[in-house]
Design an enzyme around this catalytic site. Structure first.
Site, PDB file in Angstrom:
ATOM      1  N   TRP A  84     -41.949  18.335  32.498  1.00 48.56           N
ATOM      2  CA  TRP A  84     -41.067  18.982  31.063  1.00 48.56           C
ATOM      3  C   TRP A  84     -39.827  19.101  31.220  1.00 48.56           C
ATOM      4  O   TRP A  84     -38.934  18.614  30.277  1.00 48.56           O
ATOM      5  CB  TRP A  84     -41.877  20.442  30.731  1.00 48.56           C
ATOM      6  CG  TRP A  84     -41.731  20.981  29.430  1.00 48.56           C
ATOM      7  CD1 TRP A  84     -41.084  20.517  28.317  1.00 48.56           C
ATOM      8  CD2 TRP A  84     -41.780  22.377  29.169  1.00 48.56           C
ATOM      9  NE1 TRP A  84     -41.042  21.323  27.331  1.00 48.56           N
ATOM     10  CE2 TRP A  84     -41.476  22.610  27.725  1.00 48.56           C
ATOM     11  CE3 TRP A  84     -41.993  23.437  29.825  1.00 48.56           C
ATOM     12  CZ2 TRP A  84     -41.455  23.754  27.137  1.00 48.56           C
ATOM     13  CZ3 TRP A  84     -42.226  24.759  29.163  1.00 48.56           C
ATOM     14  CH2 TRP A  84     -42.001  24.684  27.757  1.00 48.56           C
ATOM     15  N   HIS A 142     -37.736  18.197  44.739  1.00 48.47           N
ATOM     16  CA  HIS A 142     -38.390  19.456  44.976  1.00 48.47           C
ATOM     17  C   HIS A 142     -37.914  20.199  46.444  1.00 48.47           C
ATOM     18  O   HIS A 142     -38.521  21.029  46.923  1.00 48.47           O
ATOM     19  CB  HIS A 142     -40.042  19.135  45.354  1.00 48.47           C
ATOM     20  CG  HIS A 142     -40.883  18.623  44.038  1.00 48.47           C
ATOM     21  ND1 HIS A 142     -40.669  19.638  42.947  1.00 48.47           N
ATOM     22  CD2 HIS A 142     -41.679  17.902  44.060  1.00 48.47           C
ATOM     23  CE1 HIS A 142     -41.722  19.142  42.134  1.00 48.47           C
ATOM     24  NE2 HIS A 142     -42.363  18.081  42.787  1.00 48.47           N
ATOM     25  N   ARG A 164     -41.983  28.771  38.557  1.00 47.24           N
ATOM     26  CA  ARG A 164     -42.988  29.314  37.721  1.00 47.24           C
ATOM     27  C   ARG A 164     -43.929  30.430  38.494  1.00 47.24           C
ATOM     28  O   ARG A 164     -43.861  30.376  39.700  1.00 47.24           O
ATOM     29  CB  ARG A 164     -44.160  28.188  37.436  1.00 47.24           C
ATOM     30  CG  ARG A 164     -45.159  28.476  36.544  1.00 47.24           C
ATOM     31  CD  ARG A 164     -45.833  27.119  36.243  1.00 47.24           C
ATOM     32  NE  ARG A 164     -47.171  27.037  35.325  1.00 47.24           N
ATOM     33  CZ  ARG A 164     -47.816  26.325  34.926  1.00 47.24           C
ATOM     34  NH1 ARG A 164     -47.910  25.168  35.979  1.00 47.24           N
ATOM     35  NH2 ARG A 164     -48.560  26.541  34.203  1.00 47.24           N
ATOM     36  N   SER A 172     -52.266  25.253  39.120  1.00 45.52           N
ATOM     37  CA  SER A 172     -51.975  23.989  38.750  1.00 45.52           C
ATOM     38  C   SER A 172     -52.012  23.032  40.089  1.00 45.52           C
ATOM     39  O   SER A 172     -52.350  22.115  39.746  1.00 45.52           O
ATOM     40  CB  SER A 172     -50.670  23.997  38.033  1.00 45.52           C
ATOM     41  OG  SER A 172     -50.194  22.790  37.697  1.00 45.52           O
ATOM     42  N   ARG A 296     -52.058  18.982  32.181  1.00 47.40           N
ATOM     43  CA  ARG A 296     -53.240  19.642  32.054  1.00 47.40           C
ATOM     44  C   ARG A 296     -53.524  20.669  30.893  1.00 47.40           C
ATOM     45  O   ARG A 296     -54.002  20.288  29.722  1.00 47.40           O
ATOM     46  CB  ARG A 296     -53.584  20.457  33.445  1.00 47.40           C
ATOM     47  CG  ARG A 296     -55.007  21.039  33.638  1.00 47.40           C
ATOM     48  CD  ARG A 296     -55.231  21.456  35.065  1.00 47.40           C
ATOM     49  NE  ARG A 296     -54.435  22.789  35.184  1.00 47.40           N
ATOM     50  CZ  ARG A 296     -54.767  23.851  34.895  1.00 47.40           C
ATOM     51  NH1 ARG A 296     -56.039  24.136  34.640  1.00 47.40           N
ATOM     52  NH2 ARG A 296     -54.053  24.996  34.874  1.00 47.40           N
TER      53      ARG A 296
HETATM   54  N1  PPS Z   1     -44.318  19.201  28.173  1.00 48.79           N
HETATM   55  C1  PPS Z   1     -44.946  20.192  28.792  1.00 48.79           C
HETATM   56  N2  PPS Z   1     -44.782  21.501  28.419  1.00 48.79           N
HETATM   57  C2  PPS Z   1     -45.347  22.631  29.095  1.00 48.79           C
HETATM   58  N3  PPS Z   1     -46.156  22.408  30.232  1.00 48.79           N
HETATM   59  C3  PPS Z   1     -46.024  20.891  30.826  1.00 48.79           C
HETATM   60  C4  PPS Z   1     -45.486  19.843  30.293  1.00 48.79           C
HETATM   61  N4  PPS Z   1     -45.731  18.813  30.826  1.00 48.79           N
HETATM   62  C5  PPS Z   1     -46.420  19.195  31.771  1.00 48.79           C
HETATM   63  N5  PPS Z   1     -46.641  20.318  31.788  1.00 48.79           N
HETATM   64  C6  PPS Z   1     -47.616  21.087  32.683  1.00 48.79           C
HETATM   65  O1  PPS Z   1     -46.566  21.402  33.904  1.00 48.79           O
HETATM   66  C7  PPS Z   1     -47.699  21.446  35.091  1.00 48.79           C
HETATM   67  C8  PPS Z   1     -47.426  20.425  36.041  1.00 48.79           C
HETATM   68  O2  PPS Z   1     -46.165  20.558  36.707  1.00 48.79           O
HETATM   69  P1  PPS Z   1     -44.997  19.552  37.053  1.00 48.79           P
HETATM   70  O3  PPS Z   1     -44.737  18.761  36.079  1.00 48.79           O
HETATM   71  O4  PPS Z   1     -44.161  20.596  37.803  1.00 48.79           O
HETATM   72  O5  PPS Z   1     -45.905  18.653  38.232  1.00 48.79           O
HETATM   73  S1  PPS Z   1     -45.133  17.958  39.673  1.00 48.79           S
HETATM   74  O6  PPS Z   1     -44.481  18.945  40.508  1.00 48.79           O
HETATM   75  O7  PPS Z   1     -44.047  17.181  39.030  1.00 48.79           O
HETATM   76  O8  PPS Z   1     -46.081  17.221  40.157  1.00 48.79           O
HETATM   77  C9  PPS Z   1     -49.126  21.373  34.540  1.00 48.79           C
HETATM   78  O9  PPS Z   1     -49.413  22.714  34.298  1.00 48.79           O
HETATM   79  P2  PPS Z   1     -50.778  23.093  34.316  1.00 48.79           P
HETATM   80  O10 PPS Z   1     -51.460  22.689  32.964  1.00 48.79           O
HETATM   81  O11 PPS Z   1     -50.944  24.521  34.325  1.00 48.79           O
HETATM   82  O12 PPS Z   1     -51.695  22.459  35.342  1.00 48.79           O
HETATM   83  C10 PPS Z   1     -48.810  20.561  33.221  1.00 48.79           C
HETATM   84  O13 PPS Z   1     -49.746  20.618  32.442  1.00 48.79           O
END
Ligand code: PPS
Length: 330
Positions: A84, A142, A164, A172, A296
């Site tokens: 995001w 990261h 978070r 997650s 997710r």
């Molecule tokens: N646009 C947008 N808005 C809100 N939330 C979002 C968005 N895109 C990804 N996600 C949620 O972010 C979680 C994935 O985390 P990361 O993007 O940090 O993953 S990573 O570290 O890059 O692998 C994962 O959270 P969970 O749904 O709780 O598993 C994603 O669903």
């Protein structure tokens, strides 16, 4: 110089030692080792846990990444909203470059637009081609503060740190891990994952220490480190996006605000919009992961549906112990 390795995913590459430098192999044989979540092992370096391949990326990027003063770094703990943040930052910084109909986010996953330093650019390349980057260059990582390439701090590069609630980041990560584990490995149980996460043994863990180090830096040097929580982005997206643009040095003008540019960016980068794009439903990253694994639920507080009362208590204890007196809360 390590040999590039081609396999299905970076997360599954950690056991392949042939591509590693002698320096990395030597380090791996001396540092603490524990069980991995997706592949076999994790190794502790500078207080945080990495796979073998990732550690190679960390070393290479520490030694070879040369920051420029106006570089912008997006830094996160895993599963804190990296995808995001990458989308929102890319769309904000490049808002005069693309129209909404031909925007790169419509056809490219945010991870391919804002690559990770140690997981992508420097993972098996000491000298990645950065010539296609437009200015200001946007990178992501990261990496914990202690492991950042020195030039980032020396040149005073701006860093956005997104974290978070560790309970949601854990849930997650657990779901993500089980999507990536092979059939042979089977499912990693919630209990086993919880035990390891609480000990800090997870990619880039301990999560609490990662967060606390950047929290302290953001208090010491607010002009360089912008500290943001996923929960704040969810609660007040336009307020936070405007703060972010100001921090980047490209604030939204009154005219842009009147024209609804802030809302347009938020809509483009929303969970519903990004996760329903064809590229994110069916595409793969150049590093092998399916784009859909990064989406997710995108909600706050899903931990309540998974953690037992004992797990919740343990999380509270660790959070109290690690964040005590810091002023940081979730
Ligand atoms: N646009 C947008 N808005 C809100 N939330 C979002 C968005 N895109 C990804 N996600 C949620 O972010 C979680 C994935 O985390 P990361 O993007 O940090 O993953 S990573 O570290 O890059 O692998 C994962 O959270 P969970 O749904 O709780 O598993 C994603 O669903």
């Amino acid at each position: 110089m390590p040999i590039p390795l081609v396999t299905s995913s970076n997360y599954l590459r950690q056991d392949l030692k042939e591509g590693l430098t002698q320096e990395c192999k030597t380090l791996l044989s001396t540092v603490p080792i524990d069980k991995g979540w997706v592949a076999t092992n994790l190794f502790q370096y500078q207080g945080f846990w990495h796979t073998a391949t990732q550690l190679q990326g960390v070393l290479t990027c520490q030694q070879h990444f040369q920051a420029k003063p106006d570089d912008l770094l997006l830094i996160t703990t895993p599963k804190s909203g990296t995808t995001w943040l990458k989308a929102v930052a890319f769309a904000t910084v490049n808002r005069n470059r693309y129209s909404s109909s031909d925007h790169p986010l419509l056809t490219t996953n945010p991870h391919d637009l804002v690559p990770f330093l140690e997981r992508k650019l420097f993972i098996d390349n000491q000298n990645p081609d950065l010539t296609s980057f437009t200015y200001p260059r946007l990178f992501s990582t990261h990496l914990p503060y202690v492991s950042l390439p020195k030039s980032v701090e020396q040149l005073g590069c701006k860093m956005v740190y997104l974290c978070r609630d560790p309970r949601d980041a854990f849930i997650s990560l657990w779901h993500f891990t089980n999507k990536l584990r092979t059939q042979t490995l089977g499912t990693l149980s919630l209990e086993e994952a919880f035990e390891r996460f609480c000990r800090g043994v997870c990619l880039y863990g301990p999560a609490w220490d990662h967060i606390m180090d950047y929290w302290k830096k953001s208090l010491e040097r607010p002009e360089n480190v912008f500290f943001l929580k996923f929960e704040e982005m969810k609660a007040q997206p336009s307020v936070q996006l405007k703060r972010l643009a100001e921090f980047f040095g490209c604030p939204f003008s009154k005219e842009e605000e009147k024209k609804g540019v802030v809302e347009e960016i938020l809509k483009l980068c929303s969970f519903d919009h990004l996760s329903n794009l064809n590229v994110n439903k069916t595409g793969k990253l150049s590093s092998g992961e399916e784009n859909s694994t990064f989406f997710r639920k995108g909600e706050v507080g899903d931990w309540i549906n998974h953690l037992t009362p004992q797990m919740i208590k343990k999380f509270e204890q660790i959070t109290e112990e690690k964040f005590h007196g810091s002023g940081l809360q979730f």
